[in-house]
Design a protein around this motif. Sequence first.
Motif, PDB file in Angstrom:
ATOM      1  N   LEU A  55     -22.926 -36.608  10.683  1.00  0.00           N
ATOM      2  CA  LEU A  55     -22.312 -36.969  11.800  1.00  0.00           C
ATOM      3  C   LEU A  55     -20.966 -36.319  12.210  1.00  0.00           C
ATOM      4  CD1 LEU A  55     -22.376 -40.830  11.098  1.00  0.00           C
ATOM      5  CD2 LEU A  55     -23.734 -39.511  12.946  1.00  0.00           C
ATOM      6  N   ASP A  56     -20.584 -36.278  13.529  1.00  0.00           N
ATOM      7  CA  ASP A  56     -19.449 -35.528  14.122  1.00  0.00           C
ATOM      8  C   ASP A  56     -18.201 -36.318  13.937  1.00  0.00           C
ATOM      9  OD1 ASP A  56     -17.759 -34.024  15.305  1.00  0.00           O
ATOM     10  OD2 ASP A  56     -18.886 -33.908  17.280  1.00  0.00           O
ATOM     11  N   ARG A  57     -17.188 -35.933  12.876  1.00  0.00           N
ATOM     12  CA  ARG A  57     -16.115 -36.863  13.233  1.00  0.00           C
ATOM     13  C   ARG A  57     -15.192 -36.570  14.230  1.00  0.00           C
ATOM     14  NH1 ARG A  57     -13.201 -35.647   8.645  1.00  0.00           N
ATOM     15  NH2 ARG A  57     -14.842 -34.440   7.558  1.00  0.00           N
ATOM     16  N   ALA A  58     -15.424 -35.740  14.981  1.00  0.00           N
ATOM     17  CA  ALA A  58     -14.592 -35.555  16.368  1.00  0.00           C
ATOM     18  C   ALA A  58     -14.884 -36.472  17.336  1.00  0.00           C
ATOM     19  CB  ALA A  58     -14.784 -34.141  16.738  1.00  0.00           C
ATOM     20  N   ASN A  59     -16.313 -36.900  17.299  1.00  0.00           N
ATOM     21  CA  ASN A  59     -16.645 -37.840  18.433  1.00  0.00           C
ATOM     22  C   ASN A  59     -16.302 -39.214  17.994  1.00  0.00           C
ATOM     23  OD1 ASN A  59     -18.671 -39.931  19.062  1.00  0.00           O
ATOM     24  ND2 ASN A  59     -19.887 -38.232  19.847  1.00  0.00           N
ATOM     25  N   SER A  60     -15.704 -40.099  18.604  1.00  0.00           N
ATOM     26  CA  SER A  60     -15.278 -41.306  18.081  1.00  0.00           C
ATOM     27  C   SER A  60     -16.410 -42.515  17.754  1.00  0.00           C
ATOM     28  CB  SER A  60     -14.275 -41.936  18.906  1.00  0.00           C
ATOM     29  OG  SER A  60     -14.911 -42.611  20.280  1.00  0.00           O
ATOM     30  N   ARG A  61     -17.461 -42.263  18.492  1.00  0.00           N
ATOM     31  CA  ARG A  61     -18.498 -43.219  18.144  1.00  0.00           C
ATOM     32  C   ARG A  61     -19.225 -43.013  16.828  1.00  0.00           C
ATOM     33  NH1 ARG A  61     -22.764 -43.090  22.968  1.00  0.00           N
ATOM     34  NH2 ARG A  61     -22.673 -45.414  23.483  1.00  0.00           N
ATOM     35  N   ASP A  62     -19.420 -41.715  16.544  1.00  0.00           N
ATOM     36  CA  ASP A  62     -20.033 -41.238  15.344  1.00  0.00           C
ATOM     37  C   ASP A  62     -18.962 -41.483  14.048  1.00  0.00           C
ATOM     38  OD1 ASP A  62     -21.971 -40.103  16.406  1.00  0.00           O
ATOM     39  OD2 ASP A  62     -21.926 -37.900  15.504  1.00  0.00           O
ATOM     40  N   GLN A  63     -17.693 -41.410  14.551  1.00  0.00           N
ATOM     41  CA  GLN A  63     -16.753 -41.636  13.352  1.00  0.00           C
ATOM     42  C   GLN A  63     -16.649 -43.310  13.000  1.00  0.00           C
ATOM     43  OE1 GLN A  63     -13.926 -39.634  11.732  1.00  0.00           O
ATOM     44  NE2 GLN A  63     -14.311 -41.842  10.555  1.00  0.00           N
ATOM     45  N   LYS A  64     -16.878 -44.081  14.041  1.00  0.00           N
ATOM     46  CA  LYS A  64     -17.040 -45.587  13.932  1.00  0.00           C
ATOM     47  C   LYS A  64     -18.324 -45.944  12.964  1.00  0.00           C
ATOM     48  CE  LYS A  64     -14.715 -47.762  17.717  1.00  0.00           C
ATOM     49  NZ  LYS A  64     -14.863 -48.025  19.237  1.00  0.00           N
ATOM     50  N   TRP A  65     -19.290 -45.217  13.271  1.00  0.00           N
ATOM     51  CA  TRP A  65     -20.532 -45.305  12.583  1.00  0.00           C
ATOM     52  C   TRP A  65     -20.563 -44.834  11.244  1.00  0.00           C
ATOM     53  CZ3 TRP A  65     -23.992 -48.503  11.499  1.00  0.00           C
ATOM     54  CH2 TRP A  65     -25.490 -47.980  10.885  1.00  0.00           C
ATOM     55  N   LEU A  66     -19.799 -43.851  11.053  1.00  0.00           N
ATOM     56  CA  LEU A  66     -19.617 -43.139   9.715  1.00  0.00           C
ATOM     57  C   LEU A  66     -18.851 -44.292   8.815  1.00  0.00           C
ATOM     58  CD1 LEU A  66     -18.740 -39.554   8.965  1.00  0.00           C
ATOM     59  CD2 LEU A  66     -18.091 -41.325   7.639  1.00  0.00           C
ATOM     60  N   ASP A  67     -17.564 -44.778   9.293  1.00  0.00           N
ATOM     61  CA  ASP A  67     -16.912 -45.679   8.597  1.00  0.00           C
ATOM     62  C   ASP A  67     -17.739 -46.812   8.331  1.00  0.00           C
ATOM     63  OD1 ASP A  67     -14.723 -44.106   8.600  1.00  0.00           O
ATOM     64  OD2 ASP A  67     -13.656 -44.871  10.253  1.00  0.00           O
ATOM     65  N   THR A  68     -18.605 -47.531   9.092  1.00  0.00           N
ATOM     66  CA  THR A  68     -19.318 -48.520   8.899  1.00  0.00           C
ATOM     67  C   THR A  68     -20.214 -48.302   7.991  1.00  0.00           C
ATOM     68  OG1 THR A  68     -19.016 -48.905  11.240  1.00  0.00           O
ATOM     69  CG2 THR A  68     -20.794 -50.113  10.070  1.00  0.00           C
TER      70      THR A  68
END
Length: 551
Positions: free
Chosen positions: A466-479
């Motif tokens: 996932l791309d941490r620079a992308n806020s949607r990806d970051q949220k999903w990664l955190d989830t």
Amino acid sequence: MVRYPSTEIPSEDRTYYITTPIFYVNAAPHIGHLYSAVTADYLHRYKLLRGFKSRFATGTDEHGLKIQQAAHAAGEEPLSFCTKVSERFRHLFLTCNISYTDYIRTTEMRHHSAVEHFWKVLQSKGFIYKGSYEGWYSTQDESFLTPSQVSNATDSSGKEIKISLESGHKVEWMKEDNYMFRLSGFRSQLRNWLEGDPRAIQPERFHRAVLQWLQEDLPDFSVSRQRNRLQWGIPVPEDPDQTIYVWLDALVNYLTVAGYPDAHSKWWSSAHHVVGKDILRFHAIYWPAFLLAADLPLPQTIHVHSHWTVGGKKMSKSLGNVVDPLERSQRFTPDGMRYFLLRQGVPDTDCDYDDDKVVKVLNAELTDSLGGLLNRCTALSLNPTQVYPHFCNDSFPSQWAEAQEGRALERKASAEDYHMLESVRALPSMVEQHYESVHVYKALEAISGCVRQTNGFVQRHMPWKLDRANSRDQKWLDTILHVSLECLRIYGTLLQPIVPEIADKLLTRCSCFSIMQAMLMSRDPQQNVTCGQQDEAFINENGHGFILKMT
Ligand SMILES: Nc1ncnc2c1ncn2[C@@H]1O[C@H](COP(=O)(O)OP(=O)(O)OP(=O)(O)O)[C@@H](O)[C@H]1O
């Protein structure tokens, strides 16, 4: 998201008293002894977690002819011989985190007094009388046998001998004047007890076996030996020519620890025994009969377990086919041994011990699966700030139906993820049920299955892509990390009674990201490019490996 198992408010009268057999000190401990101790230990730890006041007794059985002979063969005084072997048991238990609250030796004065008192009570109530015993006796088992318990065999020199059907040990005809216990009068009371309480002896097959034994006559049996044959034991009160039978002496240890004769009621009313099937008759017939005779409550449960075998034969001191539990717990770690014994040991059936099996089980379930999951979820590459990641409800709506309806535009979770959550939600009560019934292997199988599912969840969504620079990806990664860490928290909590050191490390690591951050400050984050590399690097470099790979 996933709750802790429910914790109940402790109440004053919720006491639990668990015992192992006290171990005979004719030789050093082996894996079978550690298994009994680990079984009682997990029950004690589990009950403490449930809010009970729990007491856990173990120790050593130090009287009898076998000890007298073993000490003589070693050229030592019986007491110093017993002290040395008793210390080996104690050392093993300390090494393996057996958290006993009482360690009793039958050579202690407090026990001597309890046995004398118990004897006098049985005698004053008319259950002990002077008589003469003539019949079969096995010194190896310190046991009297009826003719139906004996069969013919030949020894290594081809000589015809008699052996015990149950243990296979040689028996001899014995004729002695001694004291007899009126066991014959207790048959119907014992049957009533077992018929009225189907859970008194577990697993059920052992309950049935004892009821079957009670179909036969129960002859009175001898509870003393002539002093000139057996000096190493407690003398019969007011008859110095007789020594109290070692099993009567040994069984009373459970009362001694509970505070008998003055202050035993509180603990004795919640007594539970863990015993190997080899000593079931002593615990399920003789012991309850003694207790009934003394007007004392019966134990609540007798948890029976089967044997560890080597090449199909019972691991036993007298056969000499023993595996050293101290050496193995140094090699496989104390938690590793605890996990293996409880994961592979099945109360109903014997289990063959094999080092290769230990390596396979530990590497697959602890190192790769559980350790791998933790390493992935705490990897610097996925969570550089080492702060507990946020859960995003839009990425993982609480209901699958809601997610399917497309109401949540950010929805990333799949049907399999909801399956996994269902399994984890159901896990605490399933584990509780198996811990209660002492089917630990089933509890560990269920935990291991959930750990596999959680690894599958991480693998399916590949957070490292996932791309941490992308806020949607970051949220999903955190989830993804949040859900996995919550699952790990459940696994760590449930595993506490089984592998206390590993569970402690796991829970600490789940909750102390800031400490982790400090610990890892000096490391080069570039090394944590992928999960696989991070696992290895973490274990090898900083010495804080979660669970080392076994070889
Ligand atoms: N092979 C085994 N597997 C599981 N538990 C065992 C085994 N051997 C002993 N134990 C445990 O230890 C208890 C007492 O065993 P004991 O001290 O008589 O050991 P042992 O090796 O059978 O000795 P011996 O060979 O002298 O009879 C058993 O009831 C059981 O709880």
